[in-house]
Design an enzyme around this catalytic site. Structure first.
Site, PDB file in Angstrom:
ATOM      1  N   HIS A 178      -3.400  22.945 -11.157  1.00 32.03           N
ATOM      2  CA  HIS A 178      -4.671  22.486 -10.580  1.00 32.03           C
ATOM      3  C   HIS A 178      -5.576  21.988 -11.711  1.00 32.03           C
ATOM      4  CE1 HIS A 178      -8.173  22.423  -7.959  1.00 32.03           C
ATOM      5  NE2 HIS A 178      -8.850  23.068  -8.913  1.00 32.03           N
TER       6      HIS A 178
ATOM      7  N   GLY B 228       6.673  -7.650   2.131  1.00 28.83           N
ATOM      8  CA  GLY B 228       7.406  -6.490   1.651  1.00 28.83           C
ATOM      9  C   GLY B 228       6.873  -6.040   0.311  1.00 28.83           C
TER      10      GLY B 228
ATOM     11  N   VAL C 252      11.028 -12.973   0.440  1.00 23.72           N
ATOM     12  CA  VAL C 252      11.579 -12.513   1.720  1.00 23.72           C
ATOM     13  C   VAL C 252      12.844 -11.670   1.521  1.00 23.72           C
ATOM     14  CG1 VAL C 252      10.588 -14.401   3.046  1.00 23.72           C
ATOM     15  CG2 VAL C 252      12.834 -14.698   1.988  1.00 23.72           C
ATOM     16  N   GLY C 253      13.081 -11.231   0.307  1.00 25.43           N
ATOM     17  CA  GLY C 253      14.220 -10.373   0.050  1.00 25.43           C
ATOM     18  C   GLY C 253      15.120 -10.914  -1.040  1.00 25.43           C
TER      19      GLY C 253
ATOM     20  N   GLY D 275       6.053 -13.228   2.930  1.00 25.10           N
ATOM     21  CA  GLY D 275       6.797 -11.975   2.924  1.00 25.10           C
ATOM     22  C   GLY D 275       5.918 -10.822   2.507  1.00 25.10           C
TER      23      GLY D 275
END
Length: 465
Positions: free
Chosen positions: A444, A185, A271-272, A183
């Protein structure tokens, strides 16, 4: 044990649940929270917090390791570093422990009663909790379901032995020599990158044509380039088939239809995640569902009066900060306040190297919704601060309507970019236009100047590119 009666019962002490309970307590609501494990949920205990600790430790180690090889650009050299991974894990665990204590203290200070155990519904007003001392019945006027989510398990690679989830990856006793990540992700790449920096030989197997398929290619390419620099092997359009006969290697179907075998000490499956909706009697409530998720309205109310749901159990995006915002809102609604979910955008961060931040619509998403857009990016190769950090990979990108220049989305990829997520989100929530960004003085030298310059570029007068 004597039954407990309260106005509000929160099931689950993850980010959404404990935020809901604390806010309820602040508003004078008699609240009880139930949690089977330690307070903080997945995010604090086995997810967001420990993974970021490991990522930081890995970055520090890799920096010293590069110096040992001779960092000619900076003129720094040192002896080859050694790693006591047990101490690294102990440091990570101490952070988690301190935050656990912090959450417990906040709940107590808000007057929230905590019950340790696993909750199970009897009906929409009564919950039984299996505690170490027996079954505790809790009767509540209102219930908030905040049970979170769990890793998805592949039938061909069930968890156990060499095959691990992110939970086990964050509790390893030693750095594996060989690690395969199934996976590509954000979870897999965050952890895979960290272990690569710690010395593991890492291979990523991703079924999609490229890594991080949830992001557009412009954002994912700097991450892919960095993985190559770190020596991570990435197999795309590839599918994990299962373990070989003796269980020591992963069999992978490659993009050309062939097969290869990858030996590994550990195989990390990422995979989630799926909502945690089983094991606590949810079926007794017969709630309306949205696929695997509990269906809610814009006030986090379910189809049953007096039952709310928040966080991962209610759908995407499955993010801790979404759950926290829902929890706070639900508590205020229960207290009688007028609230509804009207957020313009929810920031998402991928803590890879470099980091990815997305807020609002990408260029493709904006076009798909029918907008005519102006979109431009400012590369960090032209940013003084990025050059002084010796990391000029990445950029900041703005997406705005072509007609009135209202911002629809802001994205970026770069080292340390996660800290700009608040500025990106605030711009969208305040309805900023490109001119608002261009006329705001940005300090900056900072990476934040990238947002300023991207807006200037879209308006046709970039200064530094």
């Amino acid at each position: 044990m004597a039954d407990i009666t309260c106005k509000l019962l929160v099931i689950g002490a993850g980010p959404g649940g404990y935020t809901c309970a604390i806010r309820a307590g602040q508003l004078g609501i008699d609240a009880v929270i139930v949690e089977a494990d330690r307070p903080g949920g997945t995010c604090l205990n086995i997810g967001c917090i420990p993974s970021k600790a490991l990522i930081h430790a890995a970055e520090a180690y890799e920096t010293v390791a590069r110096a040992a090889d001779g960092n000619a650009a900076l003129g720094i050299s040192t002896a080859k570093p050694s790693l006591d991974f047990a101490k690294t894990i102990a440091w990570k665990d101490d952070i988690v422990r301190r935050l656990n204590g912090g959450v417990s203290g906040l709940l107590k200070r808000a007057g929230v009663r905590s019950v340790a155990g696993r909750a199970s519904f009897h009906d929409g007003k009564t919950v039984a909790v299996e505690t170490t001392n027996g079954v505790q019945l809790i009767h509540a006027e209102t219930i908030v379901i905040a049970t979170g989510s769990v890793p998805i398990e592949l039938s061909s690679l069930p968890f156990g032995g060499r095959v691990i989830s992110s939970t086990e990856a964050l509790a390893l006793a030693e750095v594996p020599n060989g690690l395969v990540v199934v996976g590509g992700g954000y979870i897999g790449l965050e952890l895979g990158t960290a272990f690569a920096k710690l010395g593991a030989d890492v291979t990523v197997v991703e079924a999609a044509p490229r890594i991080l398929p949830q992001y557009d290619g412009e954002l994912s390419e700097p991450v892919a380039k960095r993985l190559r620099t770190l020596g991570v092997t990435v197999l795309t359009s590839a599918r994990a088939m299962g373990l070989n006969a003796d269980g020591t290697a992963l069999v992978v179907e490659t993009a050309d239809g062939g097969q290869t075998t990858i030996e590994a000490d550990k195989i990390l499956v990422t995979v989630g995640r799926k909502p945690a909706t089983s094991g606590f009697g949810l079926e007794l409530l017969d709630l309306d569902m949205n696929g695997p998720f509990i269906r809610i309205d814009d006030r986090c109310r379910t189809s049953m009066r007096g039952v709310f749901a928040i966080g991962d159990v209610t759908g995407e995006p499955m993010l801790a900060h979404r759950a926290m915002a829902q929890g706070e809102m639900a508590a205020e609604i229960i207290a009688g306040h007028r609230r509804a979910w009207d957020h313009v955008a929810i920031p998402a961060i991928c803590f890879t190297d470099p980091e990815i931040v997305t807020v609002g619509l990408s260029p493709g998403e904006a076009r798909d919704k029918g907008f005519e857009i102006k979109t431009d990016l400012f590369p960090f190769k032209a940013n003084g601060r990025a050059l002084t950090l010796d990391r000029d990979d990445g950029f900041v990108r703005t997406v705005a309507r072509a007609d009135n220049h209202a911002l629809l989305g802001i994205q970026g990829v770069g080292v340390g970019l996660a800290e700009l997520s608040a500025a990106f989100s605030l711009a969208l929530e305040m309805g900023a236009r490109l001119e608002d960004i261009a006329l705001t003085i940005h300090a900056h030298p900072t990476l934040g100047e990238g947002l300023h310059e991207a807006a200037l570029k879209s308006l046709g007068h970039a200064i530094h590119i």
